[in-house]
Write a protein that holds these residues in place. Structure first.
Motif, PDB file in Angstrom:
ATOM      1  N   VAL A  45      43.479  20.120 137.991  1.00  0.00           N
ATOM      2  CA  VAL A  45      42.971  18.835 138.455  1.00  0.00           C
ATOM      3  C   VAL A  45      43.344  18.651 139.920  1.00  0.00           C
ATOM      4  CG1 VAL A  45      43.125  16.312 138.196  1.00  0.00           C
ATOM      5  CG2 VAL A  45      43.274  17.777 136.175  1.00  0.00           C
ATOM      6  N   ASP A  50      37.512  15.579 145.729  1.00  0.00           N
ATOM      7  CA  ASP A  50      36.445  16.263 145.009  1.00  0.00           C
ATOM      8  C   ASP A  50      36.517  17.742 145.386  1.00  0.00           C
ATOM      9  OD1 ASP A  50      35.573  13.686 144.291  1.00  0.00           O
ATOM     10  OD2 ASP A  50      34.084  13.626 145.894  1.00  0.00           O
ATOM     11  N   LEU A  64      34.462  21.489 132.049  1.00  0.00           N
ATOM     12  CA  LEU A  64      34.869  20.148 132.468  1.00  0.00           C
ATOM     13  C   LEU A  64      35.423  19.396 131.271  1.00  0.00           C
ATOM     14  CD1 LEU A  64      31.629  19.300 134.485  1.00  0.00           C
ATOM     15  CD2 LEU A  64      33.852  19.900 135.466  1.00  0.00           C
ATOM     16  N   ARG A  65      36.553  18.761 131.443  1.00  0.00           N
ATOM     17  CA  ARG A  65      37.108  17.881 130.413  1.00  0.00           C
ATOM     18  C   ARG A  65      36.906  16.455 130.909  1.00  0.00           C
ATOM     19  NH1 ARG A  65      42.567  21.411 129.196  1.00  0.00           N
ATOM     20  NH2 ARG A  65      41.566  22.898 127.790  1.00  0.00           N
ATOM     21  N   GLU A  66      35.980  15.762 130.251  1.00  0.00           N
ATOM     22  CA  GLU A  66      35.580  14.419 130.660  1.00  0.00           C
ATOM     23  C   GLU A  66      35.873  13.435 129.536  1.00  0.00           C
ATOM     24  OE1 GLU A  66      31.786  15.552 133.410  1.00  0.00           O
ATOM     25  OE2 GLU A  66      31.545  15.818 131.271  1.00  0.00           O
ATOM     26  N   PRO A  67      35.831  12.134 129.822  1.00  0.00           N
ATOM     27  CA  PRO A  67      36.103  11.153 128.762  1.00  0.00           C
ATOM     28  C   PRO A  67      35.219  11.334 127.520  1.00  0.00           C
ATOM     29  CG  PRO A  67      36.092  10.074 130.893  1.00  0.00           C
ATOM     30  CD  PRO A  67      35.646  11.499 131.129  1.00  0.00           C
ATOM     31  N   GLU A  70      34.515  17.766 126.192  1.00  0.00           N
ATOM     32  CA  GLU A  70      34.502  18.970 127.016  1.00  0.00           C
ATOM     33  C   GLU A  70      33.093  19.553 127.063  1.00  0.00           C
ATOM     34  OE1 GLU A  70      36.707  23.221 126.637  1.00  0.00           O
ATOM     35  OE2 GLU A  70      38.027  21.457 126.541  1.00  0.00           O
ATOM     36  N   ARG A  71      32.689  20.025 128.253  1.00  0.00           N
ATOM     37  CA  ARG A  71      31.395  20.676 128.392  1.00  0.00           C
ATOM     38  C   ARG A  71      31.497  21.757 129.464  1.00  0.00           C
ATOM     39  NH1 ARG A  71      27.585  18.340 132.590  1.00  0.00           N
ATOM     40  NH2 ARG A  71      28.878  16.937 133.856  1.00  0.00           N
ATOM     41  N   VAL A  83      32.773  18.779 141.680  1.00  0.00           N
ATOM     42  CA  VAL A  83      33.631  18.296 140.605  1.00  0.00           C
ATOM     43  C   VAL A  83      34.376  17.084 141.150  1.00  0.00           C
ATOM     44  CG1 VAL A  83      35.579  18.829 139.102  1.00  0.00           C
ATOM     45  CG2 VAL A  83      33.875  20.601 139.610  1.00  0.00           C
ATOM     46  N   THR A  87      39.036  15.109 137.727  1.00  0.00           N
ATOM     47  CA  THR A  87      38.389  15.741 136.576  1.00  0.00           C
ATOM     48  C   THR A  87      39.026  17.099 136.310  1.00  0.00           C
ATOM     49  OG1 THR A  87      36.279  14.671 137.090  1.00  0.00           O
ATOM     50  CG2 THR A  87      36.201  16.583 135.636  1.00  0.00           C
ATOM     51  N   GLU A  88      39.568  17.272 135.105  1.00  0.00           N
ATOM     52  CA  GLU A  88      40.145  18.557 134.756  1.00  0.00           C
ATOM     53  C   GLU A  88      39.014  19.569 134.609  1.00  0.00           C
ATOM     54  OE1 GLU A  88      43.545  20.346 131.751  1.00  0.00           O
ATOM     55  OE2 GLU A  88      42.537  18.477 131.215  1.00  0.00           O
ATOM     56  N   HIS A  89      39.187  20.730 135.248  1.00  0.00           N
ATOM     57  CA  HIS A  89      38.122  21.735 135.228  1.00  0.00           C
ATOM     58  C   HIS A  89      38.705  23.140 135.285  1.00  0.00           C
ATOM     59  CE1 HIS A  89      38.953  20.949 139.462  1.00  0.00           C
ATOM     60  NE2 HIS A  89      38.421  22.124 139.766  1.00  0.00           N
TER      61      HIS A  89
END
Length: 141
Positions: A45, A50, A64-67, A70-71, A83, A87-89
């Motif tokens: 993160v 950005d 991507l780990r989003e609210p 994950e996608r 990103v 945002t954890e990526h």
């Protein structure tokens, strides 16, 4: 930085390390970095910035780990993605890939928070690009 053109092809040919970006130039307080990548990076993160990716060659996938969950985003050559900060990526390249990134000078490749860094990932703020003279490819010389 000198106001001279930089061939990205020549710059990429000047090193072989994966996940070890080279600083091509700077724009205001941002580094323009290139890297060769293959395999997995590390989940991380950037809390305060950005991160911009441009795929020059190959294919980059970014988990991507989003609210909402994950996608994974797939970026073929010529694609860009930013990103958002916080945002954890995790970037992943299934094939040898070349990327260009814009990041504030001094930004660590593994972010402010990250999983354990594997040996194949260089935790750096970027390395200077070898500025060896480029071949003169002008006609008639």
């Amino acid at each position: 930085m000198t106001p001279e053109p930089v061939s990205l092809a020549h710059a990429l040919a000047s090193f072989s390390d994966h996940w070890s970006p080279r600083i091509v130039t700077a724009v205001n307080d941002y580094d323009v970095r290139i890297a060769k990548v293959e395999g997995e990076h590390v989940w991380h993160v950037h809390d305060h910035t950005d991160e911009f990716f441009l795929v020059l060659d190959g294919e980059l996938r970014i988990g991507l780990r989003e609210p909402a969950g994950e996608r994974t985003v797939v970026l073929p050559a010529g694609s860009v993605l930013t990103v958002p900060r916080g945002t954890e990526h995790r970037p992943y390249a299934p094939v040898p890939t070349a990327i260009l990134m814009f990041e504030p000078t001094g930004t660590l490749t593994v972010g402010d928070r990250h999983d354990e860094v594997p040996d194949h990932v260089d935790a750096t703020t970027g390395h200077a690009l070898d500025r060896a003279p480029e071949p003169d490819d002008t006609l008639g010389s």
